[in-house]
Design a protein around this motif. Sequence first.
Motif, PDB file in Angstrom:
ATOM      1  N   PRO A 188     -47.825 -37.142  68.052  1.00 44.02           N
ATOM      2  CA  PRO A 188     -46.121 -37.497  68.307  1.00 44.02           C
ATOM      3  C   PRO A 188     -45.438 -38.516  67.326  1.00 44.02           C
ATOM      4  O   PRO A 188     -44.968 -38.878  67.245  1.00 44.02           O
ATOM      5  CB  PRO A 188     -45.694 -38.227  69.568  1.00 44.02           C
ATOM      6  CG  PRO A 188     -47.422 -38.260  69.846  1.00 44.02           C
ATOM      7  CD  PRO A 188     -48.500 -37.522  69.380  1.00 44.02           C
ATOM      8  N   GLY A 241     -38.888 -27.459  71.420  1.00 42.17           N
ATOM      9  CA  GLY A 241     -39.780 -28.996  71.619  1.00 42.17           C
ATOM     10  C   GLY A 241     -41.106 -28.275  72.073  1.00 42.17           C
ATOM     11  O   GLY A 241     -41.644 -27.394  72.612  1.00 42.17           O
ATOM     12  N   ASP A 242     -41.931 -29.467  71.244  1.00 40.47           N
ATOM     13  CA  ASP A 242     -43.437 -28.811  71.720  1.00 40.47           C
ATOM     14  C   ASP A 242     -43.697 -29.100  72.718  1.00 40.47           C
ATOM     15  O   ASP A 242     -44.576 -27.955  73.482  1.00 40.47           O
ATOM     16  CB  ASP A 242     -44.232 -29.729  70.782  1.00 40.47           C
ATOM     17  CG  ASP A 242     -44.577 -29.299  69.837  1.00 40.47           C
ATOM     18  OD1 ASP A 242     -44.471 -28.410  69.183  1.00 40.47           O
ATOM     19  OD2 ASP A 242     -44.607 -30.729  68.659  1.00 40.47           O
ATOM     20  N   ASP A 243     -43.137 -30.008  73.778  1.00 38.89           N
ATOM     21  CA  ASP A 243     -42.995 -29.983  75.241  1.00 38.89           C
ATOM     22  C   ASP A 243     -42.885 -28.991  75.789  1.00 38.89           C
ATOM     23  O   ASP A 243     -43.623 -27.986  76.434  1.00 38.89           O
ATOM     24  CB  ASP A 243     -43.270 -31.504  75.361  1.00 38.89           C
ATOM     25  CG  ASP A 243     -41.306 -31.531  75.129  1.00 38.89           C
ATOM     26  OD1 ASP A 243     -40.690 -30.689  74.534  1.00 38.89           O
ATOM     27  OD2 ASP A 243     -40.755 -32.480  75.739  1.00 38.89           O
ATOM     28  N   HIS A 244     -42.063 -28.390  75.560  1.00 44.47           N
ATOM     29  CA  HIS A 244     -40.972 -26.805  75.936  1.00 44.47           C
ATOM     30  C   HIS A 244     -42.020 -25.574  75.815  1.00 44.47           C
ATOM     31  O   HIS A 244     -42.180 -25.008  77.003  1.00 44.47           O
ATOM     32  CB  HIS A 244     -39.641 -26.906  75.391  1.00 44.47           C
ATOM     33  CG  HIS A 244     -38.895 -26.165  76.534  1.00 44.47           C
ATOM     34  ND1 HIS A 244     -38.721 -25.944  77.346  1.00 44.47           N
ATOM     35  CD2 HIS A 244     -38.711 -24.620  75.832  1.00 44.47           C
ATOM     36  CE1 HIS A 244     -38.318 -24.541  78.015  1.00 44.47           C
ATOM     37  NE2 HIS A 244     -38.368 -23.766  76.697  1.00 44.47           N
ATOM     38  N   VAL A 252     -49.269 -29.163  78.341  1.00 47.29           N
ATOM     39  CA  VAL A 252     -48.532 -30.515  77.236  1.00 47.29           C
ATOM     40  C   VAL A 252     -49.401 -31.628  77.227  1.00 47.29           C
ATOM     41  O   VAL A 252     -49.873 -32.230  77.671  1.00 47.29           O
ATOM     42  CB  VAL A 252     -47.544 -31.223  78.391  1.00 47.29           C
ATOM     43  CG1 VAL A 252     -47.221 -31.776  76.996  1.00 47.29           C
ATOM     44  CG2 VAL A 252     -46.195 -30.160  78.480  1.00 47.29           C
ATOM     45  N   PRO A 254     -49.626 -33.849  73.718  1.00 49.13           N
ATOM     46  CA  PRO A 254     -48.648 -34.735  72.482  1.00 49.13           C
ATOM     47  C   PRO A 254     -49.077 -34.728  71.878  1.00 49.13           C
ATOM     48  O   PRO A 254     -48.636 -34.858  70.315  1.00 49.13           O
ATOM     49  CB  PRO A 254     -48.365 -36.195  73.006  1.00 49.13           C
ATOM     50  CG  PRO A 254     -47.541 -36.231  74.973  1.00 49.13           C
ATOM     51  CD  PRO A 254     -49.460 -35.398  74.927  1.00 49.13           C
ATOM     52  N   TRP A 257     -49.099 -31.904  69.118  1.00 52.16           N
ATOM     53  CA  TRP A 257     -47.746 -31.560  68.301  1.00 52.16           C
ATOM     54  C   TRP A 257     -47.603 -32.243  66.882  1.00 52.16           C
ATOM     55  O   TRP A 257     -47.967 -32.631  66.342  1.00 52.16           O
ATOM     56  CB  TRP A 257     -46.748 -32.761  69.212  1.00 52.16           C
ATOM     57  CG  TRP A 257     -46.155 -32.652  70.958  1.00 52.16           C
ATOM     58  CD1 TRP A 257     -46.609 -31.842  71.256  1.00 52.16           C
ATOM     59  CD2 TRP A 257     -45.582 -33.434  71.347  1.00 52.16           C
ATOM     60  NE1 TRP A 257     -46.064 -31.878  72.750  1.00 52.16           N
ATOM     61  CE2 TRP A 257     -45.805 -33.167  72.634  1.00 52.16           C
ATOM     62  CE3 TRP A 257     -44.831 -35.302  71.562  1.00 52.16           C
ATOM     63  CZ2 TRP A 257     -44.937 -33.379  73.477  1.00 52.16           C
ATOM     64  CZ3 TRP A 257     -44.135 -35.125  72.209  1.00 52.16           C
ATOM     65  CH2 TRP A 257     -43.895 -34.336  74.187  1.00 52.16           C
ATOM     66  N   SER A 261     -41.041 -33.663  70.988  1.00 50.88           N
ATOM     67  CA  SER A 261     -40.355 -33.071  71.542  1.00 50.88           C
ATOM     68  C   SER A 261     -39.424 -32.827  71.696  1.00 50.88           C
ATOM     69  O   SER A 261     -38.226 -32.759  71.141  1.00 50.88           O
ATOM     70  CB  SER A 261     -40.376 -34.202  72.672  1.00 50.88           C
ATOM     71  OG  SER A 261     -39.742 -35.313  72.600  1.00 50.88           O
ATOM     72  N   SER A 262     -38.725 -31.417  73.288  1.00 51.36           N
ATOM     73  CA  SER A 262     -37.372 -31.022  73.375  1.00 51.36           C
ATOM     74  C   SER A 262     -36.236 -32.657  73.022  1.00 51.36           C
ATOM     75  O   SER A 262     -35.207 -32.779  72.589  1.00 51.36           O
ATOM     76  CB  SER A 262     -37.089 -29.923  74.781  1.00 51.36           C
ATOM     77  OG  SER A 262     -37.972 -29.236  74.154  1.00 51.36           O
TER      78      SER A 262
END
Length: 289
Positions: A188, A241-244, A252, A254, A257, A261-262
């Motif tokens: 992240p 976004g990576d989390d989405h 998920v 982090p 990533w 994130s979104s």
Amino acid sequence: MTFNSNADVSGSGAKRRGPGGGAIAGGVGGLGAIAVILLQIFTGADFSSLLGGLGGGSTQAGPETEITECQTGADANARVDCRLAGGSKSINTYWASEVQDYREPQLIIVDGSTPTSCGTASNATGPFYCPPEETVYIDPTFFDVLEQQFGDEAGPLAQLYVLAHEYGHHIQQITGIFDRYPSNGTGPYSNGVRSELQADCFAGAWVAGAAQQKDENGVPYLQPPTDAQIDDALAAAAAVGDDHIQAQSGRVNPESWTHGSSEQRKRWFTEGLQGTWRACDTFSVGKDL
């Protein structure tokens, strides 16, 4: 965003390139085979359900032709390829006024797939900037894939946001940002995530000034964006976004990533939209990124 119908978008220099001979396997759906495999390596999760069917690719570049049929803003409003070509003129005009000795990147509209020095370009791999070539590659059917996989229709401003994001990477290349902050892995707070969020911010800064960019006759290329169009661009930022993306698998992580994130992607796009590109220093921000 909406182009002024009488704006002159001819002479963008954008080119179209399709596949040549020598087929190789390549994903054509969802996130793309390469992206899904990387996610599985980094997370240990099974993302295979996100893959569509496999299609042909190419180890050789096909014919490359300059896009000359896109002449006016009306053409850009009617056709995605013309919208991208016309958008490149506005984006180049903006950055030429902001960055000393700015040089334009090449824009290649991909028809199917084509090899590059940075890997295969197709709708499966998604739009990308190739630093060694100083070239942006984008297959317009990627926007259909985005809608199919995430249910978010990518409207005109969302499409131009994606294009402006890739041009943001070109700014990082020619101003030495990539050299100062080389890749240091995933996570992240990694340089990779920071560079992607900065490109989002650069895209927002262009959107804020897009209506002031004019053709050689003094006609603005674009009309000011509406609130609905900005919301559409923010939705596109959230969708990638990576989390989405990872949430599609139910897990998920982090630490894997690469883009942020979104919420981060929306935040930094908005930062540029409300300020200037000089406010886009994602590398000096700590864990408040």
